[in-house]
Design a protein around this motif. Structure first.
Motif, mmCIF file in Angstrom:
data_model
loop_
_atom_site.group_PDB
_atom_site.id
_atom_site.type_symbol
_atom_site.label_atom_id
_atom_site.label_comp_id
_atom_site.label_asym_id
_atom_site.label_seq_id
_atom_site.Cartn_x
_atom_site.Cartn_y
_atom_site.Cartn_z
ATOM 1 N N LEU A 288 0.772 -1.054 0.137
ATOM 2 C CA LEU A 288 0.102 -0.080 0.113
ATOM 3 C C LEU A 288 0.790 1.224 0.012
ATOM 4 O O LEU A 288 0.443 2.310 -0.574
ATOM 5 N N GLU A 289 1.860 1.270 0.800
ATOM 6 C CA GLU A 289 2.792 2.383 0.731
ATOM 7 C C GLU A 289 3.500 2.479 -0.574
ATOM 8 O O GLU A 289 3.653 3.596 -0.990
ATOM 9 N N TYR B 161 2.191 1.940 -3.373
ATOM 10 C CA TYR B 161 0.969 2.292 -4.233
ATOM 11 C C TYR B 161 0.909 3.606 -4.219
ATOM 12 O O TYR B 161 0.772 4.264 -5.088
ATOM 13 N N LYS B 162 0.941 4.117 -2.924
ATOM 14 C CA LYS B 162 0.785 5.596 -2.717
ATOM 15 C C LYS B 162 1.909 6.575 -3.271
ATOM 16 O O LYS B 162 1.807 7.398 -3.767
ATOM 17 N N TYR C 235 -3.864 6.134 -1.711
ATOM 18 C CA TYR C 235 -4.069 4.767 -1.512
ATOM 19 C C TYR C 235 -5.264 4.358 -2.108
ATOM 20 O O TYR C 235 -6.147 5.138 -2.672
ATOM 21 N N SER D 267 -10.463 2.932 3.142
ATOM 22 C CA SER D 267 -9.611 3.983 2.905
ATOM 23 C C SER D 267 -10.851 5.109 2.604
ATOM 24 O O SER D 267 -11.485 4.917 1.484
ATOM 25 N N TYR E 293 -5.666 4.611 6.110
ATOM 26 C CA TYR E 293 -6.609 3.533 5.753
ATOM 27 C C TYR E 293 -6.582 2.852 7.191
ATOM 28 O O TYR E 293 -5.755 2.747 8.062
#
Length: 144
Positions: free
Chosen positions: A62-63, A65-66, A72, A115, A122
């Motif tokens: 997720l990190e 992806y951000k 997110y 999220s 999230y």
């Protein structure tokens, strides 16, 4: 002499008595009562540790992806956005495959992902061993 041989022969063919069989079963039951809880306790511990490892892996994805996309995935896009490019807005501009598949927790259930979250960007957690959301055994990524 023949009598002694007959008595000896008859004693060799004699089986176990009911009492002897019951004593053996009771001993086996006591051993099982001591061993089984230790084994099952280890299984539960292993499932909890597996779940924590999976949560950390998802958090890392997720990190990433951000970093690539500036935000997110939404709740609607879900964790599936880490495996397949989302088709619902907002479409990520620089998406790439972040995981081979969306992992499941140690009890083979899907993780809960929201999220934006309430206290964090999230929410990501497992329902834990009891399978009920909102109980004290839930495993939250922010509490690892």
């Amino acid at each position: 002499m023949e009598k002694r041989l007959e008595e000896k022969y008859q004693n060799k063919n004699r089986g176990f008595t009911l009492i002897e069989v019951l004593v053996v079963l009771i001993i086996l039951g006591l051993i099982a009562a001591l061993v089984v809880p230790r084994i099952t306790g280890r299984v539960d511990e292993a499932k909890i540790e597996t779940t924590k490892i999976q949560l950390k892996a998802i958090k890392d994805a997720l990190e990433q992806y951000k970093l690539d996309n500036g935000r997110y995935p939404t709740t609607e896009q879900g964790l599936k956005a880490l495996v397949e490019k989302p088709t619902t807005p907002p479409i990520p501009p620089r998406w790439k495959k972040y995981m081979d598949k969306v992992p499941r927790d140690g009890w083979d259930r899907e993780f809960i992902y929201l999220s934006p979250g309430v206290k964090h960007p999230y929410e990501l957690r497992s329902k834990g061993p009891d399978g009920e959301e909102g109980t004290e055994d839930d495993i939250d990524v922010w509490e690892l």
